[in-house]
Design a protein around this motif. Sequence first.
Motif, short mmCIF file in Angstrom:
data_model
loop_
_atom_site.label_atom_id
_atom_site.label_comp_id
_atom_site.label_asym_id
_atom_site.label_seq_id
_atom_site.Cartn_x
_atom_site.Cartn_y
_atom_site.Cartn_z
N LEU A 1 11.85 7.27 -4.01
CA LEU A 1 11.48 7.92 -2.84
C LEU A 1 10.69 7.11 -1.90
CD1 LEU A 1 10.09 11.32 -4.29
CD2 LEU A 1 12.18 10.77 -3.36
N VAL A 2 10.28 6.04 -2.06
CA VAL A 2 9.45 5.22 -1.06
C VAL A 2 10.15 3.73 -1.12
CG1 VAL A 2 7.32 4.29 -0.43
CG2 VAL A 2 7.33 6.56 -1.38
N PHE B 1 -6.08 1.42 -9.42
CA PHE B 1 -4.98 0.25 -9.00
C PHE B 1 -5.52 -0.92 -9.59
CE2 PHE B 1 -4.72 3.20 -5.02
CZ PHE B 1 -3.31 3.47 -5.33
N GLU C 1 1.54 1.83 -3.40
CA GLU C 1 0.30 2.22 -4.12
C GLU C 1 -0.06 3.84 -3.66
OE1 GLU C 1 -2.19 -1.56 -4.58
OE2 GLU C 1 -2.89 -0.18 -3.26
N ALA C 2 0.30 4.15 -2.19
CA ALA C 2 -0.13 5.53 -1.81
C ALA C 2 0.76 6.76 -2.47
CB ALA C 2 0.29 5.92 -0.17
N ALA C 3 2.15 6.19 -3.03
CA ALA C 3 2.96 6.95 -3.64
C ALA C 3 2.45 7.30 -4.88
CB ALA C 3 4.34 6.48 -3.85
N ARG C 4 1.83 6.13 -5.76
CA ARG C 4 1.40 6.55 -6.97
C ARG C 4 0.32 7.30 -7.21
NH1 ARG C 4 2.71 2.75 -10.91
NH2 ARG C 4 1.78 4.40 -12.20
N ASP C 5 -0.70 7.10 -5.97
CA ASP C 5 -1.91 7.58 -6.01
C ASP C 5 -1.50 9.25 -5.72
OD1 ASP C 5 -4.93 7.40 -5.42
OD2 ASP C 5 -4.42 8.46 -3.53
N LEU C 6 -0.44 9.47 -5.04
CA LEU C 6 -0.18 11.00 -4.99
C LEU C 6 0.60 11.45 -6.03
CD1 LEU C 6 0.77 10.45 -1.12
CD2 LEU C 6 -1.01 11.92 -1.91
N GLY C 7 0.71 10.97 -7.13
CA GLY C 7 1.16 11.52 -8.40
C GLY C 7 2.54 11.11 -8.63
N ALA C 8 3.34 10.08 -7.98
CA ALA C 8 4.68 9.66 -8.33
C ALA C 8 4.45 8.52 -9.33
CB ALA C 8 5.31 9.02 -7.09
N GLY C 9 5.28 8.81 -10.52
CA GLY C 9 5.34 7.66 -11.56
C GLY C 9 6.17 6.52 -10.77
N PRO C 10 6.26 5.26 -11.61
CA PRO C 10 6.99 4.05 -11.00
C PRO C 10 8.43 4.13 -10.62
CG PRO C 10 6.12 3.71 -13.40
CD PRO C 10 5.72 5.12 -13.05
N ASP D 1 -1.28 7.67 -11.05
CA ASP D 1 -0.67 8.81 -10.77
C ASP D 1 -1.10 10.00 -11.87
OD1 ASP D 1 0.91 6.56 -12.17
OD2 ASP D 1 2.24 8.32 -12.70
N THR E 1 9.94 7.58 -9.63
CA THR E 1 9.82 8.11 -8.55
C THR E 1 9.57 7.32 -7.31
OG1 THR E 1 9.26 9.90 -10.13
CG2 THR E 1 9.21 10.37 -7.62
N PHE F 1 -5.86 5.35 2.65
CA PHE F 1 -6.00 3.80 3.13
C PHE F 1 -6.45 3.57 4.21
CE2 PHE F 1 -3.38 4.83 -0.49
CZ PHE F 1 -3.51 3.66 -1.43
N ARG G 1 0.83 -1.41 0.00
CA ARG G 1 0.13 0.04 0.04
C ARG G 1 0.90 1.06 0.08
NH1 ARG G 1 -3.57 -3.06 -1.13
NH2 ARG G 1 -5.23 -4.00 0.23
N LEU G 2 2.07 1.05 0.55
CA LEU G 2 3.04 2.30 0.65
C LEU G 2 3.30 2.83 -0.86
CD1 LEU G 2 5.47 1.62 3.40
CD2 LEU G 2 3.55 3.14 3.46
N PHE H 1 4.34 7.27 4.75
CA PHE H 1 5.59 6.94 4.57
C PHE H 1 6.36 7.05 5.79
CE2 PHE H 1 4.32 9.07 0.62
CZ PHE H 1 3.83 7.79 0.10
N ARG I 1 5.32 16.32 -6.04
CA ARG I 1 5.48 15.71 -7.36
C ARG I 1 4.62 16.52 -8.65
NH1 ARG I 1 7.15 13.36 -3.98
NH2 ARG I 1 9.01 14.62 -5.14
#
Lengths: 278, 381
Positions: A198-199, B76, A183-192, B97, A194, B105, A180-181, B111, B126
């Motif tokens: 970053l995570v 997702f 996924e959360a990064a992707r959800d917040l606009g980070a590409g694969p 993204d 990034t 969640f 989920r961490l 993080f 971002r």
Amino acid sequence: MTTTRTPAAEARAGDPARRRPRRRIDWGRLFTWAVLAWLFTPVAGMIVFSFNDIAGRQNVTWQGFTLKWYGQAFAYPDLNAALLTTVAVGVLTMLIAGVTGSLLGLALGRHRFHGRGATNLVMFAAICAPEVVLGAALLSLFLTTDVTTGFVTIVIAHVMFTISFVAITVRARVMTLDPRLEEAARDLGAGPWTTFRLVTLPMLFPAVMAGGLLALALSVDDFIITSFVGGETTTFPLWIWGSTRVGIPPQVNVMGTLIFAVGVLLAIVNIVLARRRS
Amino acid sequence: MATSTHEGPAPHPPTTAREGPAAIGLEGVVKTYRSGQETVAAVRGIDLAVHQGEFFSLLGPSGCGKTTTMRMIAGFEEPTSGTVRLAGRDVTGVPPDRRDVNMVFQSYALFPHMSVADNVAFGLRRKNVPKDEVRRRVGEALDLVELSGLHRRRPGRLSGGQQQRVALARALVNRPGALLLDEPLGALDLKLRQAMQIELKRIQREVGITFVYVTHDQSEALTMSDRIAVMNEGVVEQLGPPAQIYERPASRFVAGFIGTSNLLSGTVTTGVGEYARVEFDGIGHVLVRTDQTSGSAVDVTVRPEKVHIGADEPAPGMSRLRGTVGEVVYLGASTHYTVVLANGAEVVVFRQNSSDASNAAERGDQVWLSWRPDHSYALPR
């Protein structure tokens, strides 16, 4: 130690005549110290004998304390060269096996892909196989493919047998990582990429570090495989083996002590970093 | 299993009457998984539109497909077939993204290696928002969730409730087109959960962002939502405002899942004006509003708090049944009775313990149960 005290036991404890403290042997503690002694006595012996005031090269009986070997640590040029080779091989192995092994561990822990089972099997086999077998097999491979043995083949061999250790260390960490961490990064606009930078990587870093140090330690240590694929190149362990016939000079103990000190230092740094992160 | 969406005569205008496109639109969305040789359907065809600025809940038991539905909105998961639209734009196949929605969640997914402020700033950075603006908006977001002053803390050093608020701030700070919340209060204890429900509703009113809230907790959904979609086995069983879902459940499943319902099996016999007469086996008949034709088997449903219990004969025009009091459970503010009818069916009655009311009935008493015909409905069986 926690015990449930019955009223009767309470009464007895209150009775001054019976209140003699009974010393009980804490077997857990005793066993821990026994294991630590078992592990560290040889290391302590090596360190102690680096201060042994001997004449010549027979460093086997205690003659008195001196610091002179630390002053003359680099008195044997071929020993220095061997140590340098070992350090160079070790660092290269750490970097190559550290990076590729980590990626391998990440893939094995996170993704289902064709050949995943086979990769796990091969990794396991590489760890299990006796070093003599690996060394002999590698040597015959290099001979049949006409590769000149030496520095490069040592590095190849070391990366080969340390990569599994790194991969397994990192894989264990990946499996405990909450997907989920990412996924959360992707959800917040980070590409694969990034997200990885970053995570994923910061979360895996302690394991990557541990894996890399393991690879370094295994590489610096290795004697058997290196003796097969080393060719004309001599590493620190090979030099010691070669010098046993004429006596191991105290400089070896000095260098061993220094290597041990560096190892301990790196381990401490890793632990401190891991604590800070969690 | 009904596969259509029941939208009763709602006091709410239909989607098309709203200006602008729906914040979220699902059109014929299906999601199937391969499980060995079998194909398992998690979502069997959903059509719904979430309005701009609405607090919308997806409510259902675990495994009903509500989380899968939300994950398809977030990106997702990709639907096996069908279309996902955000503010009218088809986003099917667009990675998470690049979708203008943010998710909170269930496990918060903060993080752990970043401070609270860095967590909240993650989304803004971002998008290359200027530094000053990032600092300002992070501060505002933390103020909104009442966590000012915890910027430098690591998430691991916060309580569950505080982590929950950080997760909310981290999503809200991006001012998404819609906020998706996946059982965000599930890990909190009851008191904190109830406080957060009111808090969430306040925040939603203040920021005016569309909320989609996934939950299996019916009281949570009823408390906060403007509209609720009750899901079961991959379809929407009923969609409407909380009062309508509660008062007029469209199916047996909804009646059973939301609150407590009495279900009495009977048969429609004749129509009486806009009511129909439903005959029960051996215990009489009642009048209910229904569109079921005569001869069809139905369940008559009536909520426990709508039933009057007493020894005196009910007024004419009331639906009435006679029974014997079984269990009496005193709960402080109210008393719950279980009344056994002549045919063995049980009816649960909730009665407020108001100051003027004495005990209505004791265990073993013969009582009349009565309710206004408008308070009961016939569901097809």
